[in-house]
Design an enzyme around this catalytic site. Structure first.
Site, PDB file in Angstrom:
ATOM      1  N   ASP A   1     -48.325  79.578 -34.565  1.00 60.34           N
ATOM      2  CA  ASP A   1     -48.593  80.066 -35.915  1.00 60.34           C
ATOM      3  C   ASP A   1     -48.520  81.580 -35.885  1.00 60.34           C
ATOM      4  OD1 ASP A   1     -49.642  80.998 -38.319  1.00 60.34           O
ATOM      5  OD2 ASP A   1     -51.142  79.408 -38.469  1.00 60.34           O
TER       6      ASP A   1
ATOM      7  N   ALA B   1     -47.030  67.176 -43.097  1.00 58.57           N
ATOM      8  CA  ALA B   1     -46.926  68.411 -43.897  1.00 58.57           C
ATOM      9  C   ALA B   1     -45.951  68.195 -45.055  1.00 58.57           C
ATOM     10  CB  ALA B   1     -46.517  69.577 -43.008  1.00 58.57           C
ATOM     11  N   ARG B   2     -44.729  68.574 -44.849  1.00 57.13           N
ATOM     12  CA  ARG B   2     -43.704  68.378 -45.883  1.00 57.13           C
ATOM     13  C   ARG B   2     -42.386  68.058 -45.191  1.00 57.13           C
ATOM     14  NH1 ARG B   2     -47.186  67.610 -48.963  1.00 57.13           N
ATOM     15  NH2 ARG B   2     -47.764  68.785 -50.831  1.00 57.13           N
TER      16      ARG B   2
ATOM     17  N   ASP C   1     -45.699  60.832 -42.546  1.00 57.88           N
ATOM     18  CA  ASP C   1     -46.297  60.544 -43.862  1.00 57.88           C
ATOM     19  C   ASP C   1     -45.457  61.162 -44.966  1.00 57.88           C
ATOM     20  OD1 ASP C   1     -48.419  59.499 -45.542  1.00 57.88           O
ATOM     21  OD2 ASP C   1     -48.971  61.591 -45.898  1.00 57.88           O
TER      22      ASP C   1
ATOM     23  N   GLU D   1     -39.064  60.540 -51.040  1.00 58.72           N
ATOM     24  CA  GLU D   1     -40.383  59.911 -51.013  1.00 58.72           C
ATOM     25  C   GLU D   1     -40.578  59.053 -52.237  1.00 58.72           C
ATOM     26  OE1 GLU D   1     -43.494  62.810 -50.643  1.00 58.72           O
ATOM     27  OE2 GLU D   1     -43.094  63.042 -48.526  1.00 58.72           O
TER      28      GLU D   1
ATOM     29  N   HIS E   1     -46.597  59.098 -48.055  1.00 62.07           N
ATOM     30  CA  HIS E   1     -47.372  60.256 -48.522  1.00 62.07           C
ATOM     31  C   HIS E   1     -48.785  59.846 -48.972  1.00 62.07           C
ATOM     32  CE1 HIS E   1     -46.692  64.562 -50.103  1.00 62.07           C
ATOM     33  NE2 HIS E   1     -47.993  64.380 -49.912  1.00 62.07           N
TER      34      HIS E   1
HETATM   35  N1  LIG Z   1     -49.390  64.412 -46.609  1.00 61.09           N
HETATM   36  C1  LIG Z   1     -50.216  64.806 -47.557  1.00 61.09           C
HETATM   37  O1  LIG Z   1     -50.702  64.013 -48.363  1.00 61.09           O
HETATM   38  C2  LIG Z   1     -50.614  66.250 -47.634  1.00 61.09           C
HETATM   39  C3  LIG Z   1     -51.784  66.634 -48.322  1.00 61.09           C
HETATM   40  C4  LIG Z   1     -52.170  67.975 -48.289  1.00 61.09           C
HETATM   41  C5  LIG Z   1     -51.391  68.929 -47.643  1.00 61.09           C
HETATM   42  N2  LIG Z   1     -50.230  68.519 -47.052  1.00 61.09           N
HETATM   43  C6  LIG Z   1     -49.390  69.494 -46.348  1.00 61.09           C
HETATM   44  O2  LIG Z   1     -50.043  69.849 -45.122  1.00 61.09           O
HETATM   45  C7  LIG Z   1     -49.631  71.175 -44.760  1.00 61.09           C
HETATM   46  C8  LIG Z   1     -50.869  72.016 -44.503  1.00 61.09           C
HETATM   47  O3  LIG Z   1     -51.589  72.173 -45.731  1.00 61.09           O
HETATM   48  P1  LIG Z   1     -52.769  73.235 -45.802  1.00 61.09           P
HETATM   49  O4  LIG Z   1     -53.356  73.171 -47.157  1.00 61.09           O
HETATM   50  O5  LIG Z   1     -53.635  73.043 -44.620  1.00 61.09           O
HETATM   51  O6  LIG Z   1     -51.917  74.572 -45.619  1.00 61.09           O
HETATM   52  P2  LIG Z   1     -52.404  76.086 -45.750  1.00 61.09           P
HETATM   53  O7  LIG Z   1     -52.140  76.599 -47.122  1.00 61.09           O
HETATM   54  O8  LIG Z   1     -53.757  76.256 -45.177  1.00 61.09           O
HETATM   55  O9  LIG Z   1     -51.319  76.751 -44.767  1.00 61.09           O
HETATM   56  C9  LIG Z   1     -51.269  78.126 -44.674  1.00 61.09           C
HETATM   57  C10 LIG Z   1     -51.338  78.512 -43.217  1.00 61.09           C
HETATM   58  O10 LIG Z   1     -50.207  77.996 -42.502  1.00 61.09           O
HETATM   59  C11 LIG Z   1     -49.910  78.868 -41.430  1.00 61.09           C
HETATM   60  N3  LIG Z   1     -48.494  79.226 -41.480  1.00 61.09           N
HETATM   61  C12 LIG Z   1     -47.838  79.884 -42.468  1.00 61.09           C
HETATM   62  N4  LIG Z   1     -46.543  80.041 -42.147  1.00 61.09           N
HETATM   63  C13 LIG Z   1     -46.385  79.476 -40.919  1.00 61.09           C
HETATM   64  C14 LIG Z   1     -45.283  79.330 -40.028  1.00 61.09           C
HETATM   65  N5  LIG Z   1     -44.076  79.833 -40.316  1.00 61.09           N
HETATM   66  N6  LIG Z   1     -45.463  78.682 -38.865  1.00 61.09           N
HETATM   67  C15 LIG Z   1     -46.671  78.175 -38.535  1.00 61.09           C
HETATM   68  N7  LIG Z   1     -47.762  78.313 -39.321  1.00 61.09           N
HETATM   69  C16 LIG Z   1     -47.623  78.944 -40.494  1.00 61.09           C
HETATM   70  C17 LIG Z   1     -50.792  80.099 -41.612  1.00 61.09           C
HETATM   71  O11 LIG Z   1     -51.928  79.976 -40.770  1.00 61.09           O
HETATM   72  C18 LIG Z   1     -51.239  80.025 -43.045  1.00 61.09           C
HETATM   73  O12 LIG Z   1     -52.481  80.638 -43.274  1.00 61.09           O
HETATM   74  C19 LIG Z   1     -48.762  71.689 -45.903  1.00 61.09           C
HETATM   75  O13 LIG Z   1     -47.407  71.485 -45.621  1.00 61.09           O
HETATM   76  C20 LIG Z   1     -49.171  70.803 -47.070  1.00 61.09           C
HETATM   77  O14 LIG Z   1     -48.163  70.728 -48.055  1.00 61.09           O
HETATM   78  C21 LIG Z   1     -49.828  67.224 -47.029  1.00 61.09           C
END
Ligand SMILES: NC(=O)c1ccc[n+]([C@@H]2O[C@H](COP(=O)([O-])OP(=O)(O)OC[C@H]3O[C@@H](n4cnc5c(N)ncnc54)[C@H](O)[C@@H]3O)[C@@H](O)[C@H]2O)c1
Length: 342
Positions: free
Chosen positions: A191, A252-253, A276, A281, A300
């Site tokens: 990160d 994540a995505r 997931d 999707e 998802h």
């Molecule tokens: N599957 C699901 O149902 C579901 C639900 C919620 C979130 N998500 C996904 O999970 C992921 C994490 O969500 P979150 O809310 O914890 O995110 P978040 O907003 O906390 O993520 C931000 C953090 O990601 C890190 N980051 C930014 N750019 C980066 C890079 N290039 N390489 C590595 N780390 C980096 C940094 O620490 C930053 O502060 C996202 O992709 C989100 O869309 C999926």
């Protein structure tokens, strides 16, 4: 119900913006009552469209907008119709599709419940990591169909000293790290935003080279946001760097992973995956990923669902309570955050 005593905005009008029918799933009665104690709920029925015949009157008064899935975007034109709006409390994760620059330009405070949505995602990912390390998914497939000859090197399965890679010390990533601390796996993180001192506090090894991380782990769990700089970050090269028998967990995505390259690795039997999130999707019936014994795919579902929705509501209610009381938000979102957060 107790009368209100908070020193604050005087009886602010509170409006809901979300898909019709979501409110009863989102708020427990006690949470609704706390929201009602913060101000005047202008209309119990949420706005799912700014074209709703009620929208003009509700927006004209709205000082607090509580949003959730399906809340339409707050454009400059919509904000012109909502001159009193001061807080947009989003009771869900990714808020970037609901806000525009105009929201920040007008000084409207934006809060997100991403921290609450991260809890079930982290639970899903942690379970997936531990099951993958243990070989559970593949053992099940071998039991279901011995003729399929699903490859599994039993000498390498288990969670004792196994190295796990976390991509993104995000809300979700950090909760996964916390959960894994009670196990015997070792955690390494990629990160670019994670300071070395923070990594030390988290008890993880920070690697600045993503390929190096991939080459050194049995399970790679992806938790970075979907922003331009992360698109395709797990490409053919990173997948090739993973050791034979490794598992990719993506909650994540889909845009973060080269899905074609991953599918090729899965089809060869060299890697496994827990996905997931996929493109599209959900995957249509008959999609190759659904037929692979070493791909565990869900549509998802890792984020908040069922009773977990009330956790999102709780964070939004707390943000409204704090705002009305004049306290700073717990989870503010600013314009400058949007290229770094989910
Ligand atoms: N599957 C699901 O149902 C579901 C639900 C919620 C979130 N998500 C996904 O999970 C992921 C994490 O969500 P979150 O809310 O914890 O995110 P978040 O907003 O906390 O993520 C931000 C953090 O990601 C890190 N980051 C930014 N750019 C980066 C890079 N290039 N390489 C590595 N780390 C980096 C940094 O620490 C930053 O502060 C996202 O992709 C989100 O869309 C999926």
């Amino acid at each position: 119900m107790a009368t209100r005593t908070l020193p604050r905005m005087s009886d602010p009008a509170i409006v809901f913006g979300m898909l019709d029918g979501m409110l009863p799933h989102l708020f427990r009665p006690e949470q609704r009552a706390r929201l009602a104690a913060c101000g005047r709920i202008a209309d119990a029925g949420p706005l799912a469209s700014w074209e709703d015949p009620r929208a003009d009157a509700l927006l004209r008064d709205a000082e607090i907008l509580v949003g959730h899935w399906g809340c339409p975007t707050l454009t400059a034109e919509v904000l012109d119709r909502a001159p009193r709006l001061r807080l947009f409390a989003y009771a869900a994760g990714t808020v970037k599709w609901q806000v525009t620059d105009a929201v920040f330009d007008r000084g409207i405070v934006v809060t997100s419940a991403a921290a609450a949505n991260a809890v079930p995602v982290a639970e899903y990912a942690t379970a997936a990591i531990l099951f993958a390390n243990k070989g559970v998914f593949l053992v099940r497939e071998r039991q279901r169909d011995p003729e399929a000859h699903v490859a599994l090197d039993l000498s390498r399965v288990g969670n004792c000293g196994t190295r796990v890679g976390i991509v993104g010390a995000s809300f979700v990533g950090r909760l996964v790290i916390d959960a894994l601390r009670s196990t015997d796996v070792r955690v390494a993180v990629y990160d670019p935003y994670l300071a070395p001192a923070e990594a030390a506090t988290l008890g993880v090894e920070k690697l600045d080279d993503l390929d190096e991380l991939c080459a050194s782990v049995r399970t790679l769990s992806i938790h970075a946001p979907d922003v331009p700089s992360t698109h395709g970050m797990i490409g053919a090269g990173q997948l090739a760097a993973l050791p034979d028998g490794a598992t990719v967990v993506n909650t994540a995505r889909p845009a973060l992973v080269d899905q074609d390259a991953l599918t090729a690795e899965l089809a060869s039997g060299r890697l496994s995956a827990v996905l997931d999130v996929t493109d599209p999707e959900p995957l249509p019936a008959g999609h190759p990923l659904l037929a692979l014994p070493n791909a565990f795919v869900t549509p998802h579902v890792a984020g908040a669902m069922g009773n977990e929705l009330t956790r999102l509501a709780e964070l939004a209610v707390v943000e409204v309570e704090r705002f009305v009381a004049g306290d700073p938000p717990l989870h503010p979102v600013g314009a400058a955050d949007l290229d770094r957060i989910a």
